[in-house]
Design a protein around this motif. Structure first.
Motif, PDB file in Angstrom:
ATOM      1  N   PHE A 186       7.712   2.932  -3.356  1.00 15.72           N
ATOM      2  CA  PHE A 186       7.066   3.046  -2.049  1.00 15.72           C
ATOM      3  C   PHE A 186       5.830   3.924  -2.201  1.00 15.72           C
ATOM      4  O   PHE A 186       5.926   5.059  -2.641  1.00 15.72           O
ATOM      5  N   GLY A 201       6.393  -0.961  -7.897  1.00 14.24           N
ATOM      6  CA  GLY A 201       7.618  -1.263  -7.146  1.00 14.24           C
ATOM      7  C   GLY A 201       8.085  -0.127  -6.259  1.00 14.24           C
ATOM      8  O   GLY A 201       8.962  -0.312  -5.428  1.00 14.24           O
ATOM      9  N   SER A 260       3.224   5.986  -0.577  1.00 16.75           N
ATOM     10  CA  SER A 260       2.739   6.641   0.649  1.00 16.75           C
ATOM     11  C   SER A 260       1.218   6.679   0.669  1.00 16.75           C
ATOM     12  O   SER A 260       0.598   6.620   1.735  1.00 16.75           O
ATOM     13  N   ILE A 307      17.880  -5.322  -3.648  1.00 15.17           N
ATOM     14  CA  ILE A 307      16.708  -4.465  -3.576  1.00 15.17           C
ATOM     15  C   ILE A 307      16.318  -4.379  -2.104  1.00 15.17           C
ATOM     16  O   ILE A 307      16.459  -3.344  -1.477  1.00 15.17           O
ATOM     17  N   THR A 308      15.847  -5.460  -1.560  1.00 17.21           N
ATOM     18  CA  THR A 308      15.697  -5.572  -0.111  1.00 17.21           C
ATOM     19  C   THR A 308      16.243  -6.939   0.259  1.00 17.21           C
ATOM     20  O   THR A 308      15.691  -7.965  -0.161  1.00 17.21           O
ATOM     21  N   SER A 361      10.021  -5.622  -0.377  1.00 19.71           N
ATOM     22  CA  SER A 361      10.407  -5.692   1.034  1.00 19.71           C
ATOM     23  C   SER A 361       9.433  -6.558   1.830  1.00 19.71           C
ATOM     24  O   SER A 361       9.844  -7.277   2.741  1.00 19.71           O
ATOM     25  N   THR A 384       7.251  -1.580   0.172  1.00 21.42           N
ATOM     26  CA  THR A 384       7.350  -1.969  -1.239  1.00 21.42           C
ATOM     27  C   THR A 384       7.038  -3.455  -1.325  1.00 21.42           C
ATOM     28  O   THR A 384       7.284  -4.199  -0.369  1.00 21.42           O
ATOM     29  N   TYR A 405       3.991   0.415   6.800  1.00 20.91           N
ATOM     30  CA  TYR A 405       4.532   1.521   5.997  1.00 20.91           C
ATOM     31  C   TYR A 405       5.293   2.560   6.816  1.00 20.91           C
ATOM     32  O   TYR A 405       6.389   2.958   6.424  1.00 20.91           O
ATOM     33  N   PRO A 406       4.749   3.038   7.932  1.00 23.43           N
ATOM     34  CA  PRO A 406       5.500   4.058   8.665  1.00 23.43           C
ATOM     35  C   PRO A 406       6.861   3.546   9.154  1.00 23.43           C
ATOM     36  O   PRO A 406       7.779   4.329   9.351  1.00 23.43           O
ATOM     37  N   MET A 407       6.973   2.210   9.310  1.00 22.20           N
ATOM     38  CA  MET A 407       8.238   1.634   9.767  1.00 22.20           C
ATOM     39  C   MET A 407       9.220   1.464   8.604  1.00 22.20           C
ATOM     40  O   MET A 407      10.332   0.984   8.789  1.00 22.20           O
ATOM     41  N   GLY A 408       8.771   1.807   7.391  1.00 22.34           N
ATOM     42  CA  GLY A 408       9.663   1.739   6.224  1.00 22.34           C
ATOM     43  C   GLY A 408       9.446   0.515   5.371  1.00 22.34           C
ATOM     44  O   GLY A 408      10.164   0.307   4.387  1.00 22.34           O
ATOM     45  N   LEU A 409       8.484  -0.332   5.741  1.00 20.95           N
ATOM     46  CA  LEU A 409       8.216  -1.547   4.969  1.00 20.95           C
ATOM     47  C   LEU A 409       6.988  -1.273   4.100  1.00 20.95           C
ATOM     48  O   LEU A 409       5.856  -1.390   4.578  1.00 20.95           O
ATOM     49  N   ALA A 440      -0.722   3.984   2.484  1.00 23.99           N
ATOM     50  CA  ALA A 440      -0.713   3.988   3.935  1.00 23.99           C
ATOM     51  C   ALA A 440      -1.622   5.068   4.507  1.00 23.99           C
ATOM     52  O   ALA A 440      -1.774   5.168   5.708  1.00 23.99           O
TER      53      ALA A 440
END
Lengths: 289, 386
Positions: B117, B115, B119, B200-201, B145, B142, B136-140, B122
């Protein structure tokens, strides 16, 4: 959050309560356990098992695998500190004093009191509180052993986590070169003209291995979006919005939607690209237009 | 197919097993074999997930399995669950192996938590790592999400609400409440509690997300002929399928024409019904992968239990409860029992076929089971031996 003063106040109150309820040993001091212990430690002192090794004193009053709830002050104080974010623990001191040997058949009971809680202290591990307890083992009313036990409960230092950078291949390099110079590039098949994002080496429509690109106008609409709250994401401050945008050219692309009240975001909302430097890369992101 | 599930084994489901993942694996495999009336020396095949940290040779070594003629791994996270059984059955049917054990063991809560993130996901120098560079670099990055993005679009297209998702969670927790093996035994929730649970998201609340668990499950597969000589009633494999669809990604198949679907699950469903020779109407119990509530609704649609966008009405009247016409995840699913990457759902399907689940549905003949969603996936139809 309780203020640091709050922790001290709770500690003083707990210390004033004195000794907790005695925890009586599950079994009397016994030869079987003494033999197991001395064998495991390689201690062939012939005095054992007629008497128990003094250092075994904690063994007799262990809680077992399925402990009953109790009012042990170390556990209670740890809960208070956990709740304040001092979630990590390291034992720093344990000093035991033995008044006499224990003999098989004797049943001990242990009781503990909170002696002091000192902090907040800046340590190499992070900010924390030293918690000192004193435990006394008794047979009946006679004290047979004592222990001063001190732990450091500390707030683990946040690990600095850099934003995630993209994994780039020869097939996708053109995209990241583009963002760096302010171009949002969409892969285009030189053979059949199909546009595609994310890009790849072969056109899935005509199987040509001849990708080129166009530069997008950078305009599109929110196709879907999320507001991310948990867990923490490296390089981002929560909550933040990530939008899947359908560009006017017809492909979809993900990016953070910047400077927006999450409550106001809607599917269909018009957006334009904005380029955001992140380490050695530049990421595509969106802003409302 | 003429293969069957003849033994199921599991560890306890916890938040901190206190043991190595390899130990969990061998405990579960050992229990499954014992239940079936088989010995480690009977085993000649092992199958697991590519994500499992326990090599087949390590499991075989600990158990004292003398020889393995078949060992394989299935990719794509929880999507592998039912495919482990499918691959085992194919090995049995072709005569490559006779007794194959499928296993999944992890300390997913006390060790590496899915659950969080990741790294690392990516930055893999693989095609999957490059795939992840678009999210992933955009924050998405998990699981919650990535599902939330599809859920939002699904809500937009069909008018489904967070309460509709919540009804799935409430039902799973109801079922877990009467399952002593479930982490949430005796801890049902209300729809109000679902709605009040933290984001959560968005649009997913905490209670839309399955647990994180430590534990292991193992399943023994052998031929139907041999199954009939063993200790337990056989759960016969009437259908077993894998599916991956056009423009497939892991959790982020956002670039297809229709994003609010799970076409790979539709593909699995079509194969299952064709192999079984019947359709959703003949299913007595459904065990659908429930890592996140929205995908339970979309699976009901993809498998043909209801039409596109109709799942919210389909579940609204208690139909998926234990006394409904389609009891769903009687063990409480991954939302209620434990998250063992779908393998605990297969075990529940076997119990329902045998008739000895703690939340037994009456007169069960056919059970459908699915694996992880949002990824290339798999499914099973199990039936009673007749």
């Amino acid at each position: 959050m309780t203020a640091p003063k709050g922790i001290s106040a709770v500690a003083r109150e707990m210390a004033a309560q004195g000794e907790c309820t005695p925890r009586v040993a599950r079994d009397p001091v016994n030869e079987a356990m003494i033999n197991n212990w001395t064998e495991a430690l390689g201690d062939d002192n012939p005095a054992y098992p007629a008497v128990a090794p003094p250092a075994m004193v904690q063994v007799w009053t262990m809680r077992g695998l399925h402990p009953n709830p109790d009012d042990d002050p170390l556990g209670r104080m740890s809960e208070v500190l956990d709740a304040e974010g001092y979630t990590s623990v390291v034992a720093t001191n344990s000093e035991q004093t033995y008044h006499r040997h224990l003999k098989p058949g004797e049943r001990v009971a242990v009781t503990s009191r909170l002696e002091e809680v000192v902090g907040p202290k800046q340590t190499a591990l992070g900010e924390g509180w030293f918690v000192t307890t004193r435990s006394i083992w008794r047979v009946g009313d006679e004290p047979v052993a004592e222990m001063m036990f001190r732990i450091l409960k500390f707030r683990p230092k946040p690990v600095a986590r850099a934003a995630v950078t993209p994994m780039v291949s020869k097939d996708t390099e053109f995209f990241w070169v583009g963002t760096k110079i302010g171009e949002l590039r969409i892969q285009k098949c030189a053979a059949c003209g199909a546009l595609r994002h994310p890009p790849g080496p072969m056109c899935p429509r005509c199987n040509a291995l001849d990708p080129t690109f166009i530069v997008s106008g950078g305009l599109g609409e929110v196709y879907s979006y999320v507001v991310h709250h948990h867990p923490q994401v490296p390089g981002k401050r929560t909550p933040f919005v990530i939008a899947l945008v359908e560009l006017e050219e017809g492909v979809r692309m993900l990016g953070e939607l910047l400077d927006v009240d999450p409550e106001q975001v809607k599917i269909g909302m018009p957006v334009r690209v904005r380029f955001v430097p992140s380490g050695e890369f530049t990421l595509p992101a969106w802003e409302v237009r | 197919m003429s293969a069957a599930l003849v033994g199921i084994g599991a560890t306890e489901f916890s938040k901190e097993s206190g043991r190595s993942e390899l130990r969990l694996a061998v405990e579960a495999v050992s229990a499954a074999l014992a239940e079936a009336g088989l010995k480690p020396s009977d085993v000649d095949g092992l199958v697991s997930f590519t994500m499992d940290s326990n090599a087949e040779i390590a499991v075989a070594r600990e158990l004292g399995v003398p020889e393995l003629t078949f060992f394989s791994r299935i990719n794509y996270g929880g999507g592998a669950a039912c495919a482990t059984v499918q691959h085992a059955a194919m090995a049995v049917e072709t005569g490559i192996a006779e007794v194959v054990v499928c296993y999944r063991a992890f300390n997913e809560r006390s060790g590496h938590r899915f659950g969080q993130f990741s790294s690392a996901a990516a930055t893999n120098p693989t095609s999957s790592g490059v795939d992840n560079s678009w999210s992933y670099p955009m924050g998405l990055g998990t699981p919650a999400s990535t599902v939330a993005m599809v859920a939002r679009r699904y809500m937009h297209e069909f008018g489904a609400t967070s309460e509709d998702f919540g009804r799935v969670a409430v039902t799973m927790r109801d079922h877990a409440a009467t399952n002593p093996k479930a982490w949430f035994h005796r801890r049902p929730i209300t729809l109000e509690e679902h709605q009040a649970s933290r984001w959560i998201t968005e649009p997913l609340h905490l209670l839309d997300c399955c647990q994180e668990s430590d534990g292991a499950v193992a399943i023994v597969v052998t031929s139907l002929a041999r199954a009939r000589d063993l200790a337990q009633p056989a759960a016969v494999i009437a259908g077993a399928a894998q599916g991956s669809s056009a423009d497939q990604y892991v959790m982020t198949s956002y670039f297809r024409d229709e994003m609010s679907r799970l076409p790979e699950m539709g593909l699995v469903g079509r194969q299952l019904w064709r192999q079984a020779g019947f359709g959703p109407d003949e299913i007595d119990v459904a065990v659908l992968y429930d890592h996140f509530t929205p995908y339970v609704l979309i699976q009901l649609e993809e498998l043909g239990f209801c039409g596109r966008g109709e799942a919210k009405e389909f579940i609204a009247d208690g139909r998926i409860g234990l006394t409904g016409t389609l009891p769903l995840n009687p063990h409480g699913g991954q939302l209620g029992e434990a998250y063992i990457h779908g393998m605990n759902g297969i075990a529940e399907a076997v119990r329902q076929i045998r008739g000895n689940s703690v939340n037994q549905v009456r007169g069960v003949e056919n059970v459908v089971v699915t694996a992880g969603t949002g990824v290339p996936t798999s499914g099973l139809v199990l039936t009673r031996d007749r």
